[in-house]
Design an enzyme around this catalytic site. Structure first.
Site, PDB file in Angstrom:
ATOM      1  CG  HIS A 101       7.912  14.165  39.615  1.00 46.56           C
ATOM      2  ND1 HIS A 101       7.127  13.108  38.499  1.00 46.56           N
ATOM      3  CD2 HIS A 101       8.231  14.793  38.840  1.00 46.56           C
ATOM      4  CE1 HIS A 101       6.827  13.039  37.100  1.00 46.56           C
ATOM      5  NE2 HIS A 101       7.557  14.319  37.353  1.00 46.56           N
ATOM      6  CG  ASP A 104       6.722  11.199  41.117  1.00 48.20           C
ATOM      7  OD1 ASP A 104       5.629  11.612  41.626  1.00 48.20           O
ATOM      8  OD2 ASP A 104       7.015  10.616  40.848  1.00 48.20           O
ATOM      9  CG  ASP A 339       6.238  10.403  31.210  1.00 44.56           C
ATOM     10  OD1 ASP A 339       5.342   9.779  31.997  1.00 44.56           O
ATOM     11  OD2 ASP A 339       6.797  11.151  31.028  1.00 44.56           O
TER      12      ASP A 339
END
Ligand code: XLS
Ligand code: NI
Ligand code: NI
Length: 434
Positions: A101, A104, A339
């Site tokens: 992201h 991040d 994830d």
């Protein structure tokens, strides 16, 4: 070398008998399976947020990991230090991909312009590192859920100014993804949902989400980004109800807003189970609807009703999901993104290595099992036999709409002959391979 992990040499395949815990027992990246290497089939990615950003907190306590780059200091210097360890992790694991992201990798600034400048500065660093590193970008995405401005949603926010902010953030994140050669761009509807219908206009919010996604797709074409746009379904958490609930609801949404040929799905195992489905079901349905894009490969916990995001460790579960991936011809630009996060007590840097190695080995075993099931052919033969009636000329006329209800009614000659579904035989058959 960052000195963060206990080793500096790449984790290698040593075979099932290996006693080195930092080796692969099943993931043999160059091994051919059904005409492709394991690496080409599985397309593993490390998720930046869980492995590099998450500090080990939970609702009852703060961070446990105490990563050096998460301590007080200049945020951009910390972001660079984090990137060094990230690329070291990618190198050690020898993974072909990573995902991130915007927030991040680079800190939010005081203004949108400053945030974008931070993102571009880190993207410059990534671009430089990616010139020599093996790792590529599987997908980028924007964090439209952490900042308080998004507490009532991003694209589905009642305030058009928040919608605009989300557009700006996605524009920047997609452009950075494009610049870094990303193969997909993901939208997970972080807070696109509601807490109570008492303050929510459902129809209005769905129209906003449909408009937003159309804008994103148009921008993709405007900048010449060839990657796949992916929506990641999730039924709840953080909001009580998320609009991108599951594969079926997202498909209906895409059809309604004319996007079913532009957007595919990123299916996460733990989101599937939160929605009351199996991972296998969600993958099979996406494949059947022609929207299977990529996988967030993790697992939940049968006793916990939330997204625990653990590394996969069930070969049978992953086998059944990969069976549908293989049958549908593979993931195309997609891959298997971990994830998944290590547990809060896993405070040693090497725990990150153990987690990924275990997850990669589980997926490799599952791939081999799924390939063996396909090569064996008995499962497919049973399926073909079960639907054989529809392959006859009469059956296909009905399916192609060449007969009326009255004609079909007139074709009835007697009582149809029931046949066994043979579930136990089929379960035993699959168990021979997992
Ligand atoms: C959260 C989601 C998120 C997406 C990326 O539950 O899984 O991590 O994958 O925004
Ligand atoms: Ni998740
Ligand atoms: Ni996810």
């Amino acid at each position: 070398m960052t000195g963060f992990f206990s080793r500096t040499d790449i984790v290698r395949y040593e075979g099932p008998g290996s006693t080195d815990p930092l080796s692969f027992r099943f993931y043999d990246k160059d091994r051919m399976v059904l005409g492709k290497t394991m690496e080409q089939h599985l397309r593993f990615a490390v998720a930046y947020w869980h492995s590099l950003v998450w500090p080990g907190g939970d609702p009852f306590g703060g961070e446990t990991f105490l990563r050096p780059w998460a301590q007080p200091g200049d945020p951009m210097a910390q972001a660079r230090a984090k990137a060094e360890v990230a690329f070291e992790l990618f190198r050690l694991l020898d993974v072909p991909f990573f995902c991130f992201h915007d927030r991040d990798v680079a800190p939010e600034g005081a203004t949108l312009a400053e945030s974008n400048a931070h993102l571009h500065a880190i993207a410059d660093l990534f671009a430089e590192k990616m010139q020599t590193a093996k790792v590529k970008l599987l997908w980028g995405t924007a964090n439209l859920f952490s900042h308080r401005r998004y507490m009532a949603g991003a694209a589905t926010n009642p305030d058009p100014a928040v919608f605009a902010y989300a557009c700006a953030q996605v524009k920047a994140a997609m452009e950075v993804t494009h610049r870094l050669g990303g193969q997909n761009y993901v939208l997970w509807g972080g807070r696109e949902g509601y807490e109570t219908l008492l303050n929510t206009d459902l129809g209005q919010e769905l129209d906003q989400l449909g408009r937003f996604l159309n804008l994103v797709v148009a921008h993709k074409h405007a900048i010449g980004f060839k990657g796949t746009i992916l929506i990641e379904p999730k039924p709840q958490e953080p909001t009580k109800h998320q609009y991108d609930f599951d594969v079926a609801s997202v498909y209906g949404f895409l059809r309604r807003y004319g996007l079913e040929s532009e957007v595919k799905l990123n299916i996460e195992a733990n989101h599937a189970t939160l929605a009351g489905h199996s991972f296998e079901h969600e993958v099979a349905l996406a494949a059947a609807l022609g929207v299977l894009g990529s996988l967030d490969i993790n697992r939940g916990d049968a006793q916990s009703g939330w997204d625990t995001d653990q590394f996969p460790n069930s070969v049978p579960d992953v086998t059944l999901a990969l069976l549908h991936v293989l049958k549908s011809g593979g993931l195309g630009t997609g891959g298997l993104n971990f994830d998944a996060k290590i547990r809060r007590q896993s405070i040693d840097p090497d725990d990150l290595l153990h987690a990924h190695i275990g997850g990669m080995d589980v997926c490799a075993r599952a791939l081999l099992a799924a390939a063996n099931i396909i090569e064996n052919g008995a499962l497919q033969a049973a399926l073909d036999a079960r639907y054989a009636g529809w392959a006859t000329p009469e059956g296909s006329h009905v399916l192609r709409g060449q007969t009326t209800l009255a004609e079909i009614a007139a074709s009835v000659t007697g009582e149809p002959q029931p046949r066994s579904g043979a579930q136990e035989y089929l379960e035993n058959l699959v168990n021979r391979f997992v």
